[in-house]
Every structure is written in structure tokens, then in C-alpha cells.
Write an enzyme that holds these catalytic residues in place. Structure first.
Site, PDB file in Angstrom:
ATOM      1  NE  ARG A  72     -11.968   7.038  -2.748  1.00  0.00           N
ATOM      2  CZ  ARG A  72     -12.341   8.177  -2.181  1.00  0.00           C
ATOM      3  NH1 ARG A  72     -13.265   8.180  -1.277  1.00  0.00           N
ATOM      4  NH2 ARG A  72     -11.759   9.309  -2.520  1.00  0.00           N
ATOM      5  CB  THR A  73      -6.261   3.000  -1.841  1.00  0.00           C
ATOM      6  OG1 THR A  73      -7.014   3.293  -3.019  1.00  0.00           O
ATOM      7  CG2 THR A  73      -5.563   1.668  -2.009  1.00  0.00           C
ATOM      8  CE  LYS A 101      16.334  11.547   7.801  1.00  0.00           C
ATOM      9  NZ  LYS A 101      16.422  10.540   8.868  1.00  0.00           N
ATOM     10  NE  ARG A 122      -2.415   4.869  -4.317  1.00  0.00           N
ATOM     11  CZ  ARG A 122      -3.677   5.249  -4.502  1.00  0.00           C
ATOM     12  NH1 ARG A 122      -4.005   6.520  -4.345  1.00  0.00           N
ATOM     13  NH2 ARG A 122      -4.595   4.388  -4.825  1.00  0.00           N
ATOM     14  CG  HIS A 150      -5.397   0.906  -7.716  1.00  0.00           C
ATOM     15  ND1 HIS A 150      -5.151   0.145  -6.597  1.00  0.00           N
ATOM     16  CD2 HIS A 150      -6.153   1.952  -7.310  1.00  0.00           C
ATOM     17  CE1 HIS A 150      -5.746   0.708  -5.566  1.00  0.00           C
ATOM     18  NE2 HIS A 150      -6.354   1.804  -5.965  1.00  0.00           N
TER      19      HIS A 150
END
Lengths: 324, 159
Positions: A72-73, A101, A122, A150
Site C-alpha cells: 500500500r504505502t 553486500k 521504509r 509512519h
């Protein structure tokens, strides 16, 4: 939307808000006036045609760095940027990046800032967005850092409440489900502390709202109460904010098994509710809201997700210095 | 504050030499002296450092004392130890005399002093230095992590 709903917000807008090149890491970084300003900007964006929106950020690039899964985000931010005429680069799986890495987050951000005008990220670690903001000369928008913050979800939640209730002050709002690990409820509760709301927290004992938030809300003079049964508050509230019990946040899978089905909202359970009740959910839902509830006038979670577009567009435009 | 009294010779200080120039940090809780040196970054310097541990004390029953030669510590520096040694006193010594004496005070923020107890905080990896805002300065103290934003009580502090 009834345009009159926002009349009460016009007073603080005489102040010139400075969002250009600012980061948005935590909802706690925003004052009440700044929150109201952004919601008013979202309302303006929402009224624009798609064609008008599309010309606003031509030539600009957003880096979308998703170090953990999101549907969604990530799509909402991408859709928002592309709807403004900008371009999106990035990744949605850190396994395909140099992080695999062994590259540090700091170095990753120092590299990405060379390629983009604004960075949305995120990350599974709490506080990662704040660290990224320290590394980057380009603005960072936190799209979720672990169990912490958020902020754009909170803004769209507030926008949804304002759109459906016509006000943010004086409402009865219940938050139900995982109040311990749920960053959306933490951020929303703190944002609502700017407004004179009554908050009802409904959760099983092991998923109660953390004491830190209860103490802070009470210190700010909020009326808050805790409950174990959803039925105790259903008839009183204007907004029922449901959340998913988040399996991925539980250190012990046995604990998740004990609570995973603890709340289930059915159509039958909505017989004695206030007529203006709106049910919200940050999504995805598992089984905490029956699909039959979708057909009731109380269901608002899909429109709520849609509200993410004008809210995120308004924020990106402000950060990019575009005045509406 | 200036004074001309001699460096205090009491509560067991006879066991270590007086210093001519430098700083004496007294009334450190027992067994915390080495941590105090670490927080102040003194363990890595070449200055003469005298550490006294588990001295008897009328006020504290037991205490640690640290003396650092030829080094001036600012108030901002010594306030960093207030989280681990809230009752510590700092005496600045010149020519064997105390010319300034002060108590440590809890600062608004501390860096690299306490570790974040949140196992999912970004400071647990990536080599990020810890950074806390002190949100409650009276006992029991409370501090908020600059990164993960969680608030911790004094009993949860990890040094």
C-alpha cells in the site's frame, strides 16, 4: 467532500509554513498548525484535476527505498509522485541492493541523494529514518521505521477523520487490536493529542498501549481509557480504528497464536452504533473485519487508503517548495 | 566559584596522592569509576589518572574517586556523568588548591553515554552513536532515544 468542513482550518493558514527541503520523520516533528496546514493543502490538491496535478513536479525524481515489504504505502507514494508528473526510482527488496553486500544505511543514503530530489524510505529498524535524514542533504520522508513511526499514515488517518466527521475536536475514537507494536496507533494517538478527543484503547493484556504513550497522553490532558472488549465501546464511538495483529512483530510465535483471532468485527456487531460511525483500518486486514462489513455505510478503510494520494501529494509538493 | 581551600583530605583520600593541577571527581558511586573514565574519554589519554575505588564515605558508605592531572574538564563534559554518578562533585585543582567546586547536573541531552535498550533500534547496528534526550531530570530519570523515540526509565539505562 463538503468544503465547509475545512472552514475552521483557515485561521492558522495565514502563517507561512516552511516545509521546503524539510524531512518528515515523526508526527511529533509537526505542530498542530503544521498538521492542519498539510491537511488543508491535501484538500486543495484533491480538488485539482489530474491534468493540473500532472504538471506540478515535471522533471523531479523521488527515490523509493523499501528495505522491507510494503504494498500500500509503496504504491501510494509512487502513484502520488507519478500523478504529479515526477519520476520514481528505487527498490522494494533490499536483497537486490548493496545492503546485501554489507553497505551501511548511511552510505546507501549518501549514494541515493546524488540521484533524487526527495527520498521516501521504509526500514525494519526503529530510528532508521532519523539516521537517514542525518546522512542526507535531500529531504527524507519516513514511510515506516520498524515499530516506531509512519507519519504519512497518520496524516491520511487525520484527513480521513476530518473528511468523515467534519472536525477533529471532541470526537470519541477507539483504537482496537495490536496497540503494543502498532506504529500507526502510536502516531495517531500522539497526533490526536493536539485535539480534544476521548480515546478508547481496546487490546488484550499482552498488546496494551505502551505506558509511555498513556503517560504522555494523560500528561497532555487527554481522556483515555483501556478496555479488553470491543463491545464495551462500540456504541459510543465516532471512529473505530481497527488494526491487524502483526505476526511479524512478535518475538515469540506462541504469543501470536494466543491473540491472533481475538477481535473480529461483524455486521451483526454494528447494530447499536452511532450513525456517523466510520470504521478505519491502515490495512492490510486479515480477519479482524468481516468482508460483510464492507457493504455497510460504516466501512471507510478503502476510501481511507485512497486519501493517501492527496495527502502524500500535498506533502511532497510542500517539501519540493511548490506553493498551491 | 573560586576558593583557596586545600584539596580535601578526608574520607580515605590519604590513600592516594594529592595532585598539583587537574580535576578531582568525588562521590562517584562505588565500582563506577572506570565507567566514569570511559564516558569522559579519559581512559584513552596520556594524562596521569588516579582511580580510587570502594573508599569509605560518611555520605555514601562507599564511593569511588577519580583524579586527573593536567586536564581541565568543562561543566558540559562532567555533566555527562550525571546519569551514572548523580551525586558526584567536581573540584578543579590549581597548585594543590581547590579553585572551583561544582556538582554535576543532568544535561538536556547526552551522546555516547547510555546505550539504547531497544534491541530493534538503529543504534544497535550501523555503528550509530547513541543519542538521548533527557525528558525527566528528577529521580527516577527518563530519557528518550533520539532515533527510535522510545522513552526509558532510569532503571533501564544501559551504560
Amino acid at each position: 467532500m463538503n468544503n465547509n468542513l475545512f472552514i475552521s482550518l483557515s485561521v492558522p493558514l495565514i502563517f507561512n509554513m516552511h516545509f521546503k527541503d524539510r524531512d518528515l520523520i515523526s508526527i511529533n516533528d509537526l505542530s498542530k498548525e503544521e498538521i492542519l496546514f498539510l491537511l488543508d493543502q491535501a484538500k486543495k490538491v484533491e480538488a485539482f484535476s489530474h491534468a493540473k496535478r500532472f504538471g506540478l513536479l515535471q522533471g523531479k525524481i523521488m527515490a523509493s527505498l523499501f528495505f522491507e515489504p510494503s504494498t500500500r504505502t509503496r504504491l501510494s507514494f509512487s502513484s502520488s509522485m507519478e500523478g504529479l508528473g515526477g519520476r520514481v526510482i528505487g527498490f522494494d527488496d533490499e536483497k537486490t541492493t548493496s545492503v546485501k553486500k554489507g553497505e551501511s544505511l548511511f552510505d546507501t543514503i549518501k549514494m541515493v541523494e546524488q540521484y533524487a530530489d526527495v527520498i521516501v524510505m521504509r526500514h525494519p529498524r526503529d530510528g532508521a529514518a532519523r539516521l537517514a535524514a542525518e546522512a542526507s542533504s535531500k529531504p527524507i520522508i519516513n514511510a515506516g521505521d520498524g515499530a516506531n513511526q509512519h507519519p504519512t499514515q497518520t496524516l491520511l488517518d487525520l484527513f480521513s477523520i476530518l473528511k468523515t466527521q467534519g472536525k477533529l475536536e471532541g470526537l470519541n475514537i477507539a483504537m482496537v487490536g495490536d496497540l503494543k507494536y502498532g506504529r500507526t496507533v502510536h502516531s495517531l494517538a500522539m497526533a490526536l493529542s493536539h485535539f480534544d478527543c476521548n480515546l478508547f484503547f481496546v487490546a488484550p493484556p499482552m498488546l496494551r498501549m505502551p505506558k509511555q504513550y498513556l503517560d504522555e497522553l494523560r500528561r497532555k490532558g487527554m481522556t483515555v481509557s483501556e478496555h479488553e472488549k470491543m463491545e464495551d465501546v462500540l456504541g459510543k464511538v465516532d471512529v473505530l480504528y481497527m488494526t491487524r495483529i502483526q505476526q511479524e512483530r512478535f518475538p515469540d510465535p506462541a504469543d501470536y497464536e494466543k491473540v491472533k483471532h481475538v477481535y473480529r468485527l461483524t455486521r451483526k456487531g454494528l447494530t447499536n452504533v452511532k450513525p456517523n460511525l466510520k470504521i478505519m483500518h491502515p490495512l492490510p486486514r486479515i480477519n479482524e473485519i468481516s468482508t460483510l462489513v464492507d457493504e455497510t455505510p460504516y466501512a471507510y478503510y478503502f476510501q481511507q487508503a485512497g486519501n493517501g494520494i492527496p495527502v502524500r501529494q500535498a506533502l511532497i509538493l510542500q517539501i519540493m517548495g511548490v506553493q498551491l | 566559584m573560586t576558593a583557596t581551600v586545600k584539596e580535601p583530605q578526608k574520607e580515605g583520600s590519604y590513600k592516594v596522592d594529592a595532585i598539583k593541577e587537574g580535576v578531582v571527581i568525588d562521590h562517584i558511586p562505588p565500582k563506577k569509576a572506570l565507567k566514569v573514565l570511559e564516558i569522559l574519554g579519559l581512559a584513552e589519554l596520556d594524562n596521569v589518572v588516579i582511580v580510587g575505588m570502594n573508599f569509605s564515605s560518611k555520605k555514601m558508605k562507599m564511593k569511588d574517586v577519580v583524579k586527573i592531572e593536567k586536564r581541565v574538564l568543562t561543566k558540559d563534559e562532567t555533566d555527562k556523568i550525571s546519569l551514572i554518578a548523580p551525586s558526584a562533585s567536581v573540584s578543579v585543582i590549581k597548585d594543590f588548591k581547590v579553585v572551583e567546586k561544582r556538582h554535576v547536573e543532568v544535561p538536556d541531552e547526552v551522546k555516547k553515554v547510555i546505550q539504547c535498550p531497544n534491541p530493534n533500534c538503529i543504534t544497535q547496528s550501523n555503528g550509530v552513536k547513541s543519542y538521548f534526550h533527557i525528558v525527566k531530570k528528577t529521580s527516577p530519570l527518563q530519557a528518550r532515544c533520539h532515533y527510535c523515540e522510545k522513552i526509558f526509565d532510569e532503571k533501564e539505562f544501559l551504560f
